[in-house]
Design an enzyme around this catalytic site. Structure first.
Site, PDB file in Angstrom:
ATOM      1  N   THR A   1       1.414  45.948  73.461  1.00 43.88           N
ATOM      2  CA  THR A   1       2.127  45.936  72.176  1.00 43.88           C
ATOM      3  C   THR A   1       1.575  47.045  71.294  1.00 43.88           C
ATOM      4  O   THR A   1       0.355  47.281  71.283  1.00 43.88           O
ATOM      5  CB  THR A   1       1.993  44.580  71.441  1.00 43.88           C
ATOM      6  OG1 THR A   1       2.402  44.742  70.072  1.00 43.88           O
ATOM      7  CG2 THR A   1       0.573  44.034  71.439  1.00 43.88           C
TER       8      THR A   1
ATOM      9  N   ASP B   1      -2.091  43.218  67.670  1.00 44.20           N
ATOM     10  CA  ASP B   1      -2.253  41.981  66.925  1.00 44.20           C
ATOM     11  C   ASP B   1      -2.762  40.826  67.795  1.00 44.20           C
ATOM     12  O   ASP B   1      -2.541  39.670  67.489  1.00 44.20           O
ATOM     13  CB  ASP B   1      -0.909  41.587  66.278  1.00 44.20           C
ATOM     14  CG  ASP B   1       0.211  41.468  67.301  1.00 44.20           C
ATOM     15  OD1 ASP B   1       0.004  41.832  68.465  1.00 44.20           O
ATOM     16  OD2 ASP B   1       1.294  40.996  66.930  1.00 44.20           O
TER      17      ASP B   1
ATOM     18  N   ARG C   1       4.723  44.621  62.735  1.00 43.08           N
ATOM     19  CA  ARG C   1       5.133  43.223  62.500  1.00 43.08           C
ATOM     20  C   ARG C   1       4.238  42.595  61.436  1.00 43.08           C
ATOM     21  O   ARG C   1       4.241  43.059  60.320  1.00 43.08           O
ATOM     22  CB  ARG C   1       5.098  42.429  63.809  1.00 43.08           C
ATOM     23  CG  ARG C   1       6.006  41.211  63.784  1.00 43.08           C
ATOM     24  CD  ARG C   1       5.929  40.434  65.047  1.00 43.08           C
ATOM     25  NE  ARG C   1       6.536  41.136  66.168  1.00 43.08           N
ATOM     26  CZ  ARG C   1       7.817  41.033  66.519  1.00 43.08           C
ATOM     27  NH1 ARG C   1       8.614  40.236  65.845  1.00 43.08           N
ATOM     28  NH2 ARG C   1       8.302  41.702  67.530  1.00 43.08           N
TER      29      ARG C   1
ATOM     30  N   GLY D   1       8.599  43.535  72.850  1.00 46.74           N
ATOM     31  CA  GLY D   1       8.823  44.951  72.512  1.00 46.74           C
ATOM     32  C   GLY D   1       8.111  45.846  73.521  1.00 46.74           C
ATOM     33  O   GLY D   1       6.974  45.571  73.895  1.00 46.74           O
TER      34      GLY D   1
ATOM     35  N   ASP E   1       1.430  46.797  68.226  1.00 50.32           N
ATOM     36  CA  ASP E   1       0.950  46.195  66.973  1.00 50.32           C
ATOM     37  C   ASP E   1      -0.561  45.939  66.933  1.00 50.32           C
ATOM     38  O   ASP E   1      -1.134  45.765  65.869  1.00 50.32           O
ATOM     39  CB  ASP E   1       1.668  44.862  66.718  1.00 50.32           C
ATOM     40  CG  ASP E   1       3.179  45.022  66.640  1.00 50.32           C
ATOM     41  OD1 ASP E   1       3.640  46.133  66.311  1.00 50.32           O
ATOM     42  OD2 ASP E   1       3.894  44.029  66.893  1.00 50.32           O
TER      43      ASP E   1
ATOM     44  N   ARG F   1      13.503  39.716  75.118  1.00 45.61           N
ATOM     45  CA  ARG F   1      12.917  38.501  74.539  1.00 45.61           C
ATOM     46  C   ARG F   1      13.862  37.368  74.939  1.00 45.61           C
ATOM     47  O   ARG F   1      14.979  37.301  74.444  1.00 45.61           O
ATOM     48  CB  ARG F   1      12.806  38.638  73.014  1.00 45.61           C
ATOM     49  CG  ARG F   1      11.840  39.751  72.593  1.00 45.61           C
ATOM     50  CD  ARG F   1      11.626  39.784  71.097  1.00 45.61           C
ATOM     51  NE  ARG F   1      10.606  40.759  70.726  1.00 45.61           N
ATOM     52  CZ  ARG F   1      10.845  41.928  70.138  1.00 45.61           C
ATOM     53  NH1 ARG F   1      12.073  42.280  69.843  1.00 45.61           N
ATOM     54  NH2 ARG F   1       9.863  42.742  69.834  1.00 45.61           N
TER      55      ARG F   1
ATOM     56  N   ASP G   1       2.180  38.410  72.009  1.00 38.89           N
ATOM     57  CA  ASP G   1       1.912  36.971  71.924  1.00 38.89           C
ATOM     58  C   ASP G   1       3.076  36.095  72.401  1.00 38.89           C
ATOM     59  O   ASP G   1       2.862  35.077  73.052  1.00 38.89           O
ATOM     60  CB  ASP G   1       1.434  36.568  70.523  1.00 38.89           C
ATOM     61  CG  ASP G   1       2.341  37.074  69.419  1.00 38.89           C
ATOM     62  OD1 ASP G   1       3.358  37.733  69.722  1.00 38.89           O
ATOM     63  OD2 ASP G   1       2.035  36.809  68.243  1.00 38.89           O
TER      64      ASP G   1
HETATM   65  O1  F6P Z   1       6.129  44.148  68.282  1.00 40.42           O
HETATM   66  C1  F6P Z   1       6.509  45.486  68.344  1.00 40.42           C
HETATM   67  C2  F6P Z   1       7.485  45.819  67.247  1.00 40.42           C
HETATM   68  O2  F6P Z   1       7.823  47.184  67.363  1.00 40.42           O
HETATM   69  C3  F6P Z   1       7.011  45.510  65.840  1.00 40.42           C
HETATM   70  O3  F6P Z   1       6.121  46.473  65.345  1.00 40.42           O
HETATM   71  C4  F6P Z   1       8.329  45.429  65.100  1.00 40.42           C
HETATM   72  O4  F6P Z   1       8.221  44.591  63.983  1.00 40.42           O
HETATM   73  C5  F6P Z   1       9.250  44.832  66.130  1.00 40.42           C
HETATM   74  O5  F6P Z   1       8.669  45.055  67.390  1.00 40.42           O
HETATM   75  C6  F6P Z   1      10.640  45.380  66.103  1.00 40.42           C
HETATM   76  O6  F6P Z   1      11.395  44.652  66.995  1.00 40.42           O
HETATM   77  P1  F6P Z   1      12.846  45.107  67.500  1.00 40.42           P
HETATM   78  O7  F6P Z   1      12.649  46.260  68.456  1.00 40.42           O
HETATM   79  O8  F6P Z   1      13.385  43.909  68.164  1.00 40.42           O
HETATM   80  O9  F6P Z   1      13.605  45.547  66.293  1.00 40.42           O
END
Ligand code: F6P
Length: 327
Positions: free
Chosen positions: A130, A134, A176, A15, A132, A76, A107
């Site tokens: 990130t 995390d 997340r 992300g 998050d 990804r 991660d």
């Molecule tokens: O890891 C960053 C994040 O924005 C999380 O907070 C969220 O759960 C996820 O990515 C959303 O992913 P996507 O953009 O693939 O919907």
């Protein structure tokens, strides 16, 4: 004595997060300062696989420090997680003589970097990018501060309309499996309840606190819930609240991807610049396969496998502060 690092590629993966551009800029300009040849890889590991790799100079990163998103784009990649995929990707690095890689991401991105280093002996440095927060081994991740500020701005606005209608708002924020965005934005906006995956959610306590506040005629009620909370987010909490307290005028707001965009805060630009500089310094010093983090305002290096495996914990102090301040 470790092999001299002469050609370094940088990529962003997973992300996106505000401040990734500032980090790319710092990596590229520091590398150039030390006489390295610098390369950008488009769309994370996908670009490595598809040979979408290009030379970068100081001008390539001009006028980006203030921009959200990532000029290198991100993805990804599924194919990279097969051995054959990685072989293909490494061949594209080797044909250019690239002997160092800086990976900006979370991660999942570090897992890829770890594979590059353990299977193909390519020195990698991870920068925590990130929203998050995390990752173990750093007090800050690039993008977290901006995401929290975006959430705070949005929740303040929700508070205005909640107040006007005497409504209860349940606001869901990203993160997340981590509750940091919820914790920081919830405390900063004076939320009555903050529900995060790191602390068990006691729904009876939430209902009791709402009833008690209703008796005291407390006008504004905000619950901030992390998307990873064990109750499954704002809609699930709202369903229970509506069943148990049907007379409350309850609304849900899911903030979503606005938390990932926007111009990075000064704090994110600063840590991205500092970490980007140290990524190159680490490669030169032979400190490979580590994540560059900041702990107690000092640069800290954590082996990639530990940054991925270990979990940050939320101190009970914070949870106590939430309870006391919301009373
Ligand atoms: O890891 C960053 C994040 O924005 C999380 O907070 C969220 O759960 C996820 O990515 C959303 O992913 P996507 O953009 O693939 O919907």
């Amino acid at each position: 004595m470790s092999k001299q690092i002469t050609k370094v590629a940088v990529l962003t993966s997973g992300g996106d997060s505000p401040g990734m551009n500032a980090a790319i800029r710092a990596v590229v300009r520091t590398g150039i300062y030390y006489g390295m040849e610098m390369f950008g890889i488009m769309r994370g590991y996908n670009g490595m696989l598809e040979d979408d790799i290009f030379p970068m100079n100081s001008r390539s990163v001009a006028n980006i420090i203030q921009r959200g998103g990532t000029i290198l784009k991100t993805a990804r990649s599924k194919e990279f997680f097969t051995y054959e995929g990685r072989q293909k990707a490494v061949a594209n690095l080797e044909k250019r003589g690239i002997n160092g890689v800086v990976v900006i991401g979370g991660d999942g991105s570090f897992t890829g970097a770890l594979k590059l280093s353990t299977e193909f002996n390519i020195p990698c440095i991870g920068l925590p990018g990130t929203i998050d927060k995390d990752l173990y081994g750093t007090d800050f991740t690039i993008g977290f501060d901006t995401a929290v500020n975006t959430a705070v701005e949005a929740i303040d606005k929700i508070r205005d309309t909640a107040d006007a209608h005497d409504r209860l708002f349940i606001v869901e924020v990203m993160g997340r499996h981590a509750g940091y965005i919820a914790l920081h934005s919830g405390i900063s906006t004076g939320a009555e309840n903050i529900l995060i995956p790191e602390a068990e959610t006691n729904i009876e306590e939430v209902i009791a606190s709402l009833s008690e506040k209703e008796k005291r005629k407390k006008l504004v009620n905000l619950i901030v819930v992390a998307e990873g909370d064990e109750f499954g987010g704002a809609n699930q909490i709202a369903k229970i609240v509506k069943e148990r307290l049907p007379h409350l005028d309850t609304r849900v707001s899911i903030l979503g991807h606005i938390q990932r965009g926007g111009s990075p805060s000064a704090m994110d630009r600063l840590i991205a610049s500092r970490m980007g500089y140290h990524a190159i310094e680490s490669l030169m010093e032979g400190r490979h396969n580590v994540m560059v983090g900041v702990l107690n305002n000092e640069i800290a290096y954590t082996p990639l496998e530990i940054a991925i495996r270990e979990k940050q914990s939320i101190s009970s102090d914070w949870l106590r502060i939430v309870k006391i301040l919301a009373s």
